[in-house]
Design a protein around this motif. Sequence first.
Motif, PDB file in Angstrom:
ATOM      1  N   SER A 274       0.973  -1.252   0.114  1.00 48.83           N
ATOM      2  CA  SER A 274      -0.138   0.111  -0.043  1.00 48.83           C
ATOM      3  C   SER A 274       0.871   1.481   0.140  1.00 48.83           C
ATOM      4  N   GLU A 275       2.249   1.080   0.087  1.00 46.56           N
ATOM      5  CA  GLU A 275       2.929   2.263   0.261  1.00 46.56           C
ATOM      6  C   GLU A 275       3.314   2.784  -0.915  1.00 46.56           C
ATOM      7  N   VAL A 276       2.960   4.223  -1.428  1.00 45.84           N
ATOM      8  CA  VAL A 276       2.903   4.928  -2.255  1.00 45.84           C
ATOM      9  C   VAL A 276       4.348   5.207  -3.004  1.00 45.84           C
ATOM     10  N   ASN A 277       5.103   5.651  -1.836  1.00 43.73           N
ATOM     11  CA  ASN A 277       6.680   6.085  -2.195  1.00 43.73           C
ATOM     12  C   ASN A 277       7.467   5.309  -1.046  1.00 43.73           C
ATOM     13  N   PRO A 278       7.771   4.056  -1.542  1.00 46.05           N
ATOM     14  CA  PRO A 278       8.433   3.315  -0.494  1.00 46.05           C
ATOM     15  C   PRO A 278      10.093   3.982  -0.372  1.00 46.05           C
ATOM     16  N   ALA A 279      10.634   4.619  -1.059  1.00 43.71           N
ATOM     17  CA  ALA A 279      12.047   5.208  -0.883  1.00 43.71           C
ATOM     18  C   ALA A 279      11.767   6.186   0.060  1.00 43.71           C
ATOM     19  N   ASP A 280      10.767   7.224   0.183  1.00 41.25           N
ATOM     20  CA  ASP A 280      10.791   7.960   1.391  1.00 41.25           C
ATOM     21  C   ASP A 280      10.642   7.412   2.632  1.00 41.25           C
ATOM     22  N   LYS A 281       9.675   6.391   2.421  1.00 37.92           N
ATOM     23  CA  LYS A 281       9.473   5.808   3.543  1.00 37.92           C
ATOM     24  C   LYS A 281      10.699   4.924   4.321  1.00 37.92           C
ATOM     25  N   ALA A 282      11.645   4.573   3.420  1.00 42.97           N
ATOM     26  CA  ALA A 282      12.996   3.888   3.685  1.00 42.97           C
ATOM     27  C   ALA A 282      13.708   5.086   4.394  1.00 42.97           C
ATOM     28  N   LYS A 283      13.574   6.323   4.143  1.00 43.50           N
ATOM     29  CA  LYS A 283      14.622   7.125   4.557  1.00 43.50           C
ATOM     30  C   LYS A 283      13.854   7.536   5.934  1.00 43.50           C
ATOM     31  N   LYS A 284      12.516   7.523   6.183  1.00 42.83           N
ATOM     32  CA  LYS A 284      12.104   7.699   7.323  1.00 42.83           C
ATOM     33  C   LYS A 284      12.325   6.734   8.441  1.00 42.83           C
ATOM     34  N   LEU A 285      12.437   5.460   7.841  1.00 47.24           N
ATOM     35  CA  LEU A 285      12.792   4.190   8.737  1.00 47.24           C
ATOM     36  C   LEU A 285      13.970   4.300   9.271  1.00 47.24           C
ATOM     37  N   ARG A 286      15.005   4.609   8.417  1.00 46.45           N
ATOM     38  CA  ARG A 286      16.312   4.607   8.721  1.00 46.45           C
ATOM     39  C   ARG A 286      16.690   5.793   9.762  1.00 46.45           C
ATOM     40  N   LYS A 287      15.968   6.744   9.620  1.00 52.87           N
ATOM     41  CA  LYS A 287      16.060   8.160  10.590  1.00 52.87           C
ATOM     42  C   LYS A 287      15.528   7.432  12.141  1.00 52.87           C
ATOM     43  N   THR A 288      14.266   6.940  11.962  1.00 51.27           N
ATOM     44  CA  THR A 288      13.719   6.386  13.045  1.00 51.27           C
ATOM     45  C   THR A 288      14.921   4.933  13.537  1.00 51.27           C
ATOM     46  N   LYS A 289      15.319   4.147  12.840  1.00 52.39           N
ATOM     47  CA  LYS A 289      16.249   3.383  13.265  1.00 52.39           C
ATOM     48  C   LYS A 289      17.591   4.022  14.249  1.00 52.39           C
ATOM     49  N   ASP A 483      14.902  -5.844  25.606  1.00 53.98           N
ATOM     50  CA  ASP A 483      15.826  -6.620  24.293  1.00 53.98           C
ATOM     51  C   ASP A 483      14.908  -6.191  23.133  1.00 53.98           C
ATOM     52  N   PHE A 484      13.784  -5.863  23.493  1.00 54.68           N
ATOM     53  CA  PHE A 484      12.913  -5.694  22.039  1.00 54.68           C
ATOM     54  C   PHE A 484      13.161  -4.597  21.163  1.00 54.68           C
ATOM     55  N   ILE A 485      13.879  -3.867  21.924  1.00 53.33           N
ATOM     56  CA  ILE A 485      14.412  -2.606  21.174  1.00 53.33           C
ATOM     57  C   ILE A 485      15.379  -2.884  20.062  1.00 53.33           C
ATOM     58  N   THR A 486      16.159  -3.695  20.392  1.00 52.79           N
ATOM     59  CA  THR A 486      17.168  -4.306  19.557  1.00 52.79           C
ATOM     60  C   THR A 486      16.485  -5.025  18.453  1.00 52.79           C
ATOM     61  N   ILE A 487      15.372  -5.769  18.791  1.00 59.36           N
ATOM     62  CA  ILE A 487      14.545  -6.579  17.662  1.00 59.36           C
ATOM     63  C   ILE A 487      13.887  -5.494  16.626  1.00 59.36           C
ATOM     64  N   TRP A 488      13.595  -4.526  17.414  1.00 61.52           N
ATOM     65  CA  TRP A 488      12.701  -3.347  16.630  1.00 61.52           C
ATOM     66  C   TRP A 488      13.800  -2.912  15.883  1.00 61.52           C
ATOM     67  N   ILE A 489      14.968  -2.646  16.257  1.00 57.82           N
ATOM     68  CA  ILE A 489      16.083  -2.000  15.450  1.00 57.82           C
ATOM     69  C   ILE A 489      16.280  -2.825  14.319  1.00 57.82           C
ATOM     70  N   THR A 490      16.227  -4.077  14.395  1.00 63.67           N
ATOM     71  CA  THR A 490      16.554  -4.930  13.328  1.00 63.67           C
ATOM     72  C   THR A 490      15.386  -4.877  12.588  1.00 63.67           C
ATOM     73  N   THR A 491      14.413  -4.949  12.954  1.00 62.78           N
ATOM     74  CA  THR A 491      13.042  -4.880  11.988  1.00 62.78           C
ATOM     75  C   THR A 491      12.908  -3.710  11.138  1.00 62.78           C
ATOM     76  N   ILE A 492      13.414  -2.634  11.915  1.00 67.25           N
ATOM     77  CA  ILE A 492      13.102  -1.278  11.032  1.00 67.25           C
ATOM     78  C   ILE A 492      14.131  -1.425   9.965  1.00 67.25           C
ATOM     79  N   GLU A 493      15.377  -1.922  10.197  1.00 65.20           N
ATOM     80  CA  GLU A 493      16.326  -2.112   9.114  1.00 65.20           C
ATOM     81  C   GLU A 493      15.938  -3.288   7.983  1.00 65.20           C
ATOM     82  N   GLN A 494      15.191  -4.283   8.389  1.00 69.03           N
ATOM     83  CA  GLN A 494      14.646  -5.099   7.381  1.00 69.03           C
ATOM     84  C   GLN A 494      13.543  -4.223   6.649  1.00 69.03           C
ATOM     85  N   GLN A 495      12.767  -3.611   7.246  1.00 64.72           N
ATOM     86  CA  GLN A 495      11.521  -2.767   6.675  1.00 64.72           C
ATOM     87  C   GLN A 495      12.042  -1.888   5.679  1.00 64.72           C
TER      88      GLN A 495
END
Length: 856
Positions: A274-289, A483-495
């Motif tokens: 459903s993501e219209v602009n996956p590139a921008d979303k990826a940048k935002k996710l990396r900032k969140t990471k 520990d879930f924060i580390t998992i979350w960081i990994t998840t963000i990276e994967q996403q």
Amino acid sequence: MIDLLKDIEIWFKGRPKWLQDAARRIIQNSEITIEDIKELTELCKAEAGIVVSTIKPLGIPAGSLTLNENNISLRLNSISNITGINALSPRKPLNFSAGPITIVYGQNGSGKSGYVRILKHACGSRKPGKLLSNVFNNANIKQSCTFNVTTEMSTKDIDWVPELGVLDELRPIELFDSDCANVYINDENEVTYEPWILSLFSQLTDACDKVGQSIKEDVAKQVSKKPKLPESYVTTVAGIWYEGLTYKTKDINMKCIWPDELEHKLIELRKRLSEVNPADKAKKLRKTKTSAETFNARLKSLKDNYSDEKCANLLSSKNDASIKRKAADEDVKKVFDGVPLEGVGTETWKLLWQSARNYSENVAYPGKAFPNTELNAKCVLCLQPLCEEAKQRLISFEEFVKGELQKKARNAEQKLKTMTDALVDIPTTEQLNLLMDSAGLLNDAERSQIKGFCEGFEKRKNTLINAKDKREISPLPSEEKIDFITIWITTIEQQASLLEEDAKGENRADLIKRLNELEAQKWLFQQKQSIDVEVQRLILVQNLKKAQGLTNTTQISSKKSSLSDVLISNEYLKRFSQELKALGASKIKVEMIKTRASKGRIYHQIGLKNCSKGVTSAEVLSEGEFRVVSLAGFLADVQGRSYSTPFVFDDPISSLDQDFEEATVNRIVKLCDIRQVIVFTHRLSMVALLEEAIKKVGLKYEVLCLRNENWGIGEPGDTPIFAKKPDKAFNSLLNERLAKAKKAFDEEGSEAYEIIAKGICSDFRILIERLIENDLLADVVQRFRRSINTMGKIHKLALINREDCQLFDDFMTKYSRYEHSQSYETPVELPEPDELKADIERIQTWTQEFNKRHAS
């Protein structure tokens, strides 16, 4: 035969248990009832593992099989109470002779065929046709009639309506007509004669069909309620598995699972697609990471800052500073003890002392050590001369200020301050909310865990600052809580990585496929209960089909066929040849051929002998040959039975020439030795031939006549005058009809009398002709008969005298006149009652006298 029966018993032991029980019931009870079918169906299902039956199947008792024909005895006495069938509307029952043969004569339209149709429907004859009501009467009258029969047990009435179908009591009646003739020539015909052991197989076949039909109906009731698979899931792994459900399916629990992990994957896939602009979303996710990593590092640094080792060091430093300060304070006490002013030695005082030193060294006494206690030196504070005590006090104060204990105390305190200041600040609630928002940690439960983690460190810090012993410090919070924060960081990276792949646009089709697979898997999970129900249904259907298989008649048919080759076929073919010979048709080139065995039944057909051109017998035989050959087939079939049951013939000599007619009549009369015979005919010649043949063997018989009355057809009447014995016929004329005529003559006059008298005169003439044929000429010649019978008879002609001839000549002349039209000028008057009586009595007297001549 004993060995054959033993083989059959052994054969039965290899059959399904329910079938063995069915055979036992037939052997013991001679039939299978509706209740038996219900119980046998239950046993069959139990054998297939469908139900648990309380009925125990029993096999055939050893030695219970014997060749024992059913000695059925049946006699048809009458047919009465006919309503709504054809145009039949008799007021009297059709009573059949108590003797072995009854001849039912009726002209065309008299109702003869209606009676035959009733019998065909009630007895189960082949090709019975449609049983119509009176097509010329619009009244809706229910079709029904009553049969009176005598069995080996009793005499009883049986009420019948067409809806009842074939009556079991009348089923043994055999009926032959033109339709039956067609069956034997053109169609395959099942042999009806069976030894008891083969009848057992026929009944078992019927039982198999009924039990099988009952189970088939149960199968039809097992309608699938399985939800329809959405079209989009048809090609998915889950869809293919779902469509392939069978009674063998075992992995339902494994296939119909939906853990949280798959739900998360489904949600993520939907988000990605459903993501219209996956590139921008990826940048935002990396900032969140990055924010999450920083936040995670800060939280983990708390453990380092508040580790047991650092807390121990801080407590040690605190203890050291306390000890050194105590030592310095005790030293001060010694120095300042007894000082008249308070506050000496305090920090304020120390500042005053330091100012005094600066003033002394720089202004009052430059170049001299402080305090200056030389001669004439004055106090730089009070400017008074120094006495010895004052000098000593100043020296003590300086030593105190410059003393080592104070220095150590200050150093220890400074170290403690440095360590305390070095303690990391714990984020406040407000700070944590901002940090967690920035790190994308939005789950309330997880946020609560982080806050709890930080509150644990806040408590540890506070207890550490105030603690004097390590036991007073609150425990170190477990890092596992976050520990879930580390998992979350990994998840963000994967996403982020996946979104970057999505941005390239090369994997979208694969994502759609994976999403469809997951959605199909989730749909499967949601249908688990329905799937369980469907598999159970399939298992039940499979078991029902297994039970159906236990009702298969192939082995029964095969066994019966092999037995019939020994017990039926050869005998049947032999009887057919014998019947052809008995009917004078042995020269017709036909033979009986066994065609097949099916469902425990044996079928034969009449074919041309030595004909290889594929031509049927019906295409070659003349109408007469067709009739006589089919009659031979019928007789060969039914004559195999030892039953004492009726034969019914409907115009059996139709289309036959004289030779075949006479042979057929003789064969029918011969049947009277063992069966009741009923012959329906519209031919006087048939009546004459039958009477002659019957008289030869001395059988008791009766001729019935059907009439068409104004209220309907089929009305049974008196035996026709020509069919009665002369003595009975004369008595009937004299005592019944003439008495009635005389009454009309006396009471109503000549006109009423003449109507009756004319019929009496006509019948009297017929009887005179019968007397000439049967008595005067001793039955040497007969109308409707080709042969001249002289044996044991011709000598009786010598008894005839001139007076006899004159008598009959006179009577024939006198009574023939009443059969012809009369002249208007000289009409012939009918004889009056007294004259008629005298003539009849004269003939009776002659008959008695002539018979005495034979006796002498």
